[in-house]
Scaffold this motif. Structure first.
Motif, PDB file in Angstrom:
ATOM      1  N   ALA A   1       0.869  -1.366   0.064  1.00  0.00           N
ATOM      2  CA  ALA A   1       0.031   0.100   0.060  1.00  0.00           C
ATOM      3  C   ALA A   1       0.697   1.263  -0.180  1.00  0.00           C
ATOM      4  N   ARG A   2       1.928   1.147   0.708  1.00  0.00           N
ATOM      5  CA  ARG A   2       2.737   2.431   0.846  1.00  0.00           C
ATOM      6  C   ARG A   2       3.441   2.663  -0.623  1.00  0.00           C
ATOM      7  N   TYR A   3       3.927   1.554  -1.163  1.00  0.00           N
ATOM      8  CA  TYR A   3       4.373   1.703  -2.548  1.00  0.00           C
ATOM      9  C   TYR A   3       3.442   2.424  -3.611  1.00  0.00           C
ATOM     10  N   MET A   4       2.195   2.157  -3.471  1.00  0.00           N
ATOM     11  CA  MET A   4       1.149   2.663  -4.145  1.00  0.00           C
ATOM     12  C   MET A   4       0.759   3.964  -3.926  1.00  0.00           C
ATOM     13  N   GLY A   5       1.485   4.416  -2.872  1.00  0.00           N
ATOM     14  CA  GLY A   5       1.098   6.239  -2.272  1.00  0.00           C
ATOM     15  C   GLY A   5       0.165   6.302  -1.395  1.00  0.00           C
ATOM     16  N   ILE A   6      -0.383   5.346  -0.749  1.00  0.00           N
ATOM     17  CA  ILE A   6      -1.206   5.299   0.392  1.00  0.00           C
ATOM     18  C   ILE A   6      -0.363   5.676   1.584  1.00  0.00           C
ATOM     19  N   PRO A   7      -0.856   7.018   2.351  1.00  0.00           N
ATOM     20  CA  PRO A   7       0.028   7.164   3.651  1.00  0.00           C
ATOM     21  C   PRO A   7      -0.479   6.178   4.771  1.00  0.00           C
ATOM     22  N   THR A   8       0.179   4.969   4.814  1.00  0.00           N
ATOM     23  CA  THR A   8      -0.152   3.813   5.512  1.00  0.00           C
ATOM     24  C   THR A   8      -0.303   4.569   7.084  1.00  0.00           C
ATOM     25  N   ASP A   9       0.575   5.417   7.489  1.00  0.00           N
ATOM     26  CA  ASP A   9       0.735   5.974   9.143  1.00  0.00           C
ATOM     27  C   ASP A   9      -0.404   6.639   9.088  1.00  0.00           C
ATOM     28  N   ARG A  10      -1.048   7.465   8.126  1.00  0.00           N
ATOM     29  CA  ARG A  10      -2.571   8.118   8.514  1.00  0.00           C
ATOM     30  C   ARG A  10      -3.548   7.159   8.191  1.00  0.00           C
ATOM     31  N   MET A  11      -3.482   5.895   7.509  1.00  0.00           N
ATOM     32  CA  MET A  11      -4.470   5.007   7.537  1.00  0.00           C
ATOM     33  C   MET A  11      -4.505   4.253   8.864  1.00  0.00           C
ATOM     34  N   ASN A  12      -3.393   3.984   9.597  1.00  0.00           N
ATOM     35  CA  ASN A  12      -3.347   3.421  10.909  1.00  0.00           C
ATOM     36  C   ASN A  12      -4.046   4.307  11.958  1.00  0.00           C
ATOM     37  N   GLY A  13      -3.764   5.711  11.666  1.00  0.00           N
ATOM     38  CA  GLY A  13      -4.437   6.431  12.647  1.00  0.00           C
ATOM     39  C   GLY A  13      -5.825   6.527  12.443  1.00  0.00           C
ATOM     40  N   LEU A  14      -6.372   6.771  11.362  1.00  0.00           N
ATOM     41  CA  LEU A  14      -7.736   6.406  10.830  1.00  0.00           C
ATOM     42  C   LEU A  14      -8.314   5.424  11.560  1.00  0.00           C
ATOM     43  N   ALA A  15      -7.829   4.134  11.339  1.00  0.00           N
ATOM     44  CA  ALA A  15      -8.174   3.012  11.973  1.00  0.00           C
ATOM     45  C   ALA A  15      -8.440   3.032  13.330  1.00  0.00           C
ATOM     46  N   TRP A  16      -7.592   3.913  14.103  1.00  0.00           N
ATOM     47  CA  TRP A  16      -7.790   3.967  15.605  1.00  0.00           C
ATOM     48  C   TRP A  16      -8.660   5.000  15.971  1.00  0.00           C
ATOM     49  N   GLY A  17      -8.819   6.015  14.926  1.00  0.00           N
ATOM     50  CA  GLY A  17      -9.881   6.973  14.880  1.00  0.00           C
ATOM     51  C   GLY A  17     -11.295   6.469  14.975  1.00  0.00           C
ATOM     52  N   ILE A  18     -11.601   5.436  13.933  1.00  0.00           N
ATOM     53  CA  ILE A  18     -12.638   4.908  13.441  1.00  0.00           C
ATOM     54  C   ILE A  18     -12.998   3.888  14.660  1.00  0.00           C
ATOM     55  N   GLY A  19     -12.026   3.164  15.196  1.00  0.00           N
ATOM     56  CA  GLY A  19     -12.149   2.180  16.425  1.00  0.00           C
ATOM     57  C   GLY A  19     -12.534   2.744  17.571  1.00  0.00           C
ATOM     58  N   GLY A  20     -11.822   4.191  17.777  1.00  0.00           N
ATOM     59  CA  GLY A  20     -12.342   4.843  19.112  1.00  0.00           C
ATOM     60  C   GLY A  20     -13.736   5.510  19.081  1.00  0.00           C
ATOM     61  N   ALA A  21     -14.166   5.872  17.683  1.00  0.00           N
ATOM     62  CA  ALA A  21     -15.567   6.573  17.572  1.00  0.00           C
ATOM     63  C   ALA A  21     -16.706   5.381  17.771  1.00  0.00           C
ATOM     64  N   THR A  22     -16.480   4.342  17.189  1.00  0.00           N
ATOM     65  CA  THR A  22     -17.602   3.363  16.965  1.00  0.00           C
ATOM     66  C   THR A  22     -17.829   3.086  18.528  1.00  0.00           C
ATOM     67  N   VAL A  23     -16.639   2.658  19.105  1.00  0.00           N
ATOM     68  CA  VAL A  23     -16.782   2.116  20.562  1.00  0.00           C
ATOM     69  C   VAL A  23     -17.411   3.073  21.582  1.00  0.00           C
ATOM     70  N   THR A  24     -16.986   4.430  21.438  1.00  0.00           N
ATOM     71  CA  THR A  24     -17.434   5.209  22.335  1.00  0.00           C
ATOM     72  C   THR A  24     -19.088   5.613  21.944  1.00  0.00           C
ATOM     73  N   ILE A  25     -19.582   5.191  20.848  1.00  0.00           N
ATOM     74  CA  ILE A  25     -20.933   5.335  20.447  1.00  0.00           C
ATOM     75  C   ILE A  25     -21.700   4.410  21.133  1.00  0.00           C
TER      76      ILE A  25
END
Lengths: 306, 336
Positions: A182-206
């Motif tokens: 994914a990194r080679y394809m130009g996907i900012p994986t670090d930000r994707m990881n952060g997003l996964a944590w964000g979504i994870g946090g948001a769903t569980v707090t809901i």
């Protein structure tokens, strides 16, 4: 006589299962994207519960309207946790990752203890409190639980759509499948990881803000839900989103079995059954279920990774 | 004979380490001879207990790389065996401790067999699950006092009672535990040099390679797990006669399991001195933080917050622990 007990328990199990599925969703996304188990997951839920409780009580607001705020708090919390802390754990061995998220769990739990004290708190106001809806056959369910289940399913569906029908979701999936590629394809994986944590946090707090309408909150509430979420994720397959939903329902039903046993033993007046009150083992079955699932099929029912 | 020679062989450590170790040992022996407060004594006993727990955890968790977060169930089995046997049948400590160890080791075989088919996260979570099942069971089991727990009355057994290990002064407990502490170091030192120890390190580094070399990976893990269990359960028995109040919550909670793993992790998992260094830093820190910030300033939980911050820092910055840090410094010095 005994039949309505059974139906009522099954309905209750399914309803709580829908909320539990939402609880487990974040855990499975985080695991799927970066192979890390978040032991602080239940503590994120607790943060959501306190957010819902304090806002609803402080602003005298309808409790169900606190959901967007809880989601925001959860997203920011997850995002911050990733960039300030979890990012650095990923370099270390698995031992460090396990103990690191464990530290996070202790940190959040005791911060809550410091701020809110150790007593149980619950919401007692709102439009739906005290109302119940009859489903026929003499079975009725509290309106708060019904609404919570409905909203949990909606949130779950929204996240599923986000992952499967948007560009960001595709990037997230690509990161999960092969981070380097994914990194080679130009996907900012670090930000994707952060997003996964964000979504994870948001769903569980809901889920937390929904749960607090009928479940008392204290700083120690997290561990139970962490274990429930682990079981659901193990049953559904680590990293599998549809698996998490079905497994959530199954685990919801498992938590109601002891109740069925006890009510049946009362209803049928069978002495030998009454000698073993199962309700005190309510969650033991969940832990056992985890153990058995892991041994029988380590990938889980819907596992796709490894 | 071979085993004894291995146990006494410390020659692979640099001389400075051995000097430091000898000084620490001398201080530990001499500690009760100096003036001390009862709080300091209690802290020292806690330190010794958790060093031994940590040594046990270190065999499977450090040398073997299997993250075990369910050690508390064996603390509980040891503690409850001793307490139940003393209260119900008046069996002395010296009999009940081996019985508790046998029960715990037996149980460790029963659950170790399926457990070690799992790997990584799956294994760690499963150890938590088994521990919680045991705790749930003990919380409703009337024979062992259910959630109320058991209480060993010092009035019924007037101290000093060497047979039942019931004393008024903590000094006796201290020396008893110190003896066990030194014995533990020797056993771990034997383990380090033993065939099993080498097998386990091979498993940690590359499990598939270890298997291809003809090591029975599953059985090696189970045997080591049993050794770790024996350590933990023996100190659990001691916990029963020392604390005298045994409840499921403070013998079998997840916090105990984590604390045990943490001591070894902080000091340096997979090294002989790691758990001791870890316990030596964390236990005094924990009890003094609790005393100063928690009890005196009335900030409940603040000790554990700082504690959690330490865990987070260690795991993010130096996962090999303090021993790893020292090692790195040393190597940097040598290469300069």
């Amino acid at each position: 006589m005994a039949l309505d007990v059974l139906v009522a328990s099954l309905v209750a199990g399914l309803l709580i299962g829908m909320v539990l599925a939402l609880v487990a969703l974040g855990l499975t996304i985080i695991f799927g994207v970066m192979d890390i188990v978040n032991f602080a997951h239940g503590e994120f839920l607790m943060v959501g519960m306190y957010t819902g409780l304090l806002v609803a009580q402080g602003a005298r607001m309808e409790p169900l309207l606190t959901l967007p705020l809880a989601a925001m708090v959860g997203f920011v919390l997850g995002w911050l946790c990733y960039f300030l802390f979890v990012k650095f754990l990923l370099r270390g061995p698995m031992v460090a990752q396990l103990l690191g998220t464990f530290g996070l769990m202790l940190f959040l739990r005791n911060l809550a203890l410091l701020f809110f004290g150790s007593e149980d708190r619950a919401i007692h106001h709102g439009l739906l409190v005290g109302k119940s809806i009859s489903l026929g056959m003499g079975v009725s369910v509290p309106a708060t639980k019904l609404a919570a289940a409905f909203l949990a399913v909606s949130a779950f569906a929204a996240v599923w759509l986000l992952i499967n029908r948007t560009k960001v979701g595709k990037a997230l999936q690509a990161t999960a499948l092969n981070a380097q590629g994914a990194r080679y394809m130009g996907i900012p994986t670090d930000r994707m990881n952060g997003l996964a944590w964000g979504i994870g946090g948001a769903t569980v707090t809901i889920a937390g803000a929904l749960l607090v309408n009928f479940w008392a909150v204290n700083p120690y509430v997290g561990l139970l839900f962490t274990m429930l979420a682990f079981t659901i994720v193990a049953l559904g397959g680590f990293g599998s989103v549809p698996g998490a939903f079905l497994a959530g329902l199954v685990v919801g039903l498992i938590t109601e079995i002891p109740g069925i046993w006890d009510s049946l033993s009362l209803a049928l007046d069978w002495r030998w059954m009454m000698d073993v009150p199962m309700t005190s083992f309510k969650y033991t079955w969940v832990y056992l279920a985890y153990f058995i699932i892991m041994l029988a099929r380590p990938k889980g029912l819907f596992g796709w990774k490894r | 004979m071979e085993a004894l020679r291995n146990a006494l062989d410390f020659s692979d450590f640099p001389r400075t380490d051995l000097v430091v170790a000898a000084v620490v040992a001398a201080v530990l022996v001499a500690f009760p001879l100096m003036p001390y407060s009862s709080f300091a004594m209690a802290t020292m006993i806690q330190f010794l207990m958790f060093s031994i727990y940590g040594m046990g955890w270190n065999t499977i968790g450090g040398y073997g790389g299997q993250v075990d977060l369910g050690k508390a169930q064996y603390v509980g089995i040891g503690a409850y065996t001793t307490a139940v046997m003393l209260i119900r049948w008046d069996v002395p400590f010296w009999v009940s401790m081996p019985v508790g160890m046998a029960l715990a080791v037996g149980w460790s075989f029963v659950i170790g067999y399926p457990l070690f088919k799992l790997k990584g996260h799956y294994f760690a979570i499963a150890t938590i699950a088994t521990s919680l099942v045991i705790k749930d069971l003990f919380e409703v089991w009337d024979f062992v006092g259910a959630a109320r727990g058991l209480h060993i009355s010092p009035v019924k057994y007037p101290p000093p009672d060497f047979l039942r290990l019931i004393f008024k002064e903590d000094v006796y407990y201290y020396y008893f535990l110190l003896g066990f502490f030194f014995l533990g170091i020797l056993i771990i030192n034997w383990f380090r040099h033993s065939r099993l120890g080498f097998q386990l390190r091979a498993i940690r580094d590359n499990e598939d390679l270890a298997r291809s070399l003809g090591i029975n990976v599953h059985w090696a893990k189970i045997k080591t797990y049993a050794l770790a269990t024996a350590f933990v359960s023996a100190v659990g028995s001691f916990h029963a006669v020392y604390i005298k109040n045994i409840e499921p919550e403070d013998t079998m909670s997840l916090d105990i399991s984590v604390l045990i793993a943490l001591m070894a992790m902080l000091g340096g998992a997979g090294s002989l001195w790691g758990p001791i260094i870890g316990a030596g830093i964390l236990i005094p820190l924990k009890s003094y933080l609790k005393e100063w910030l928690g009890a005196k300033a009335g900030l409940i939980g603040i000790d554990l917050i700082l504690y959690a911050v330490i865990i987070m820092l260690v795991s993010a910055v130096e996962p090999k622990g303090i021993w790893g840090l020292l090692d790195r410094l040393r190597r940097a010095k040598r290469s300069r």
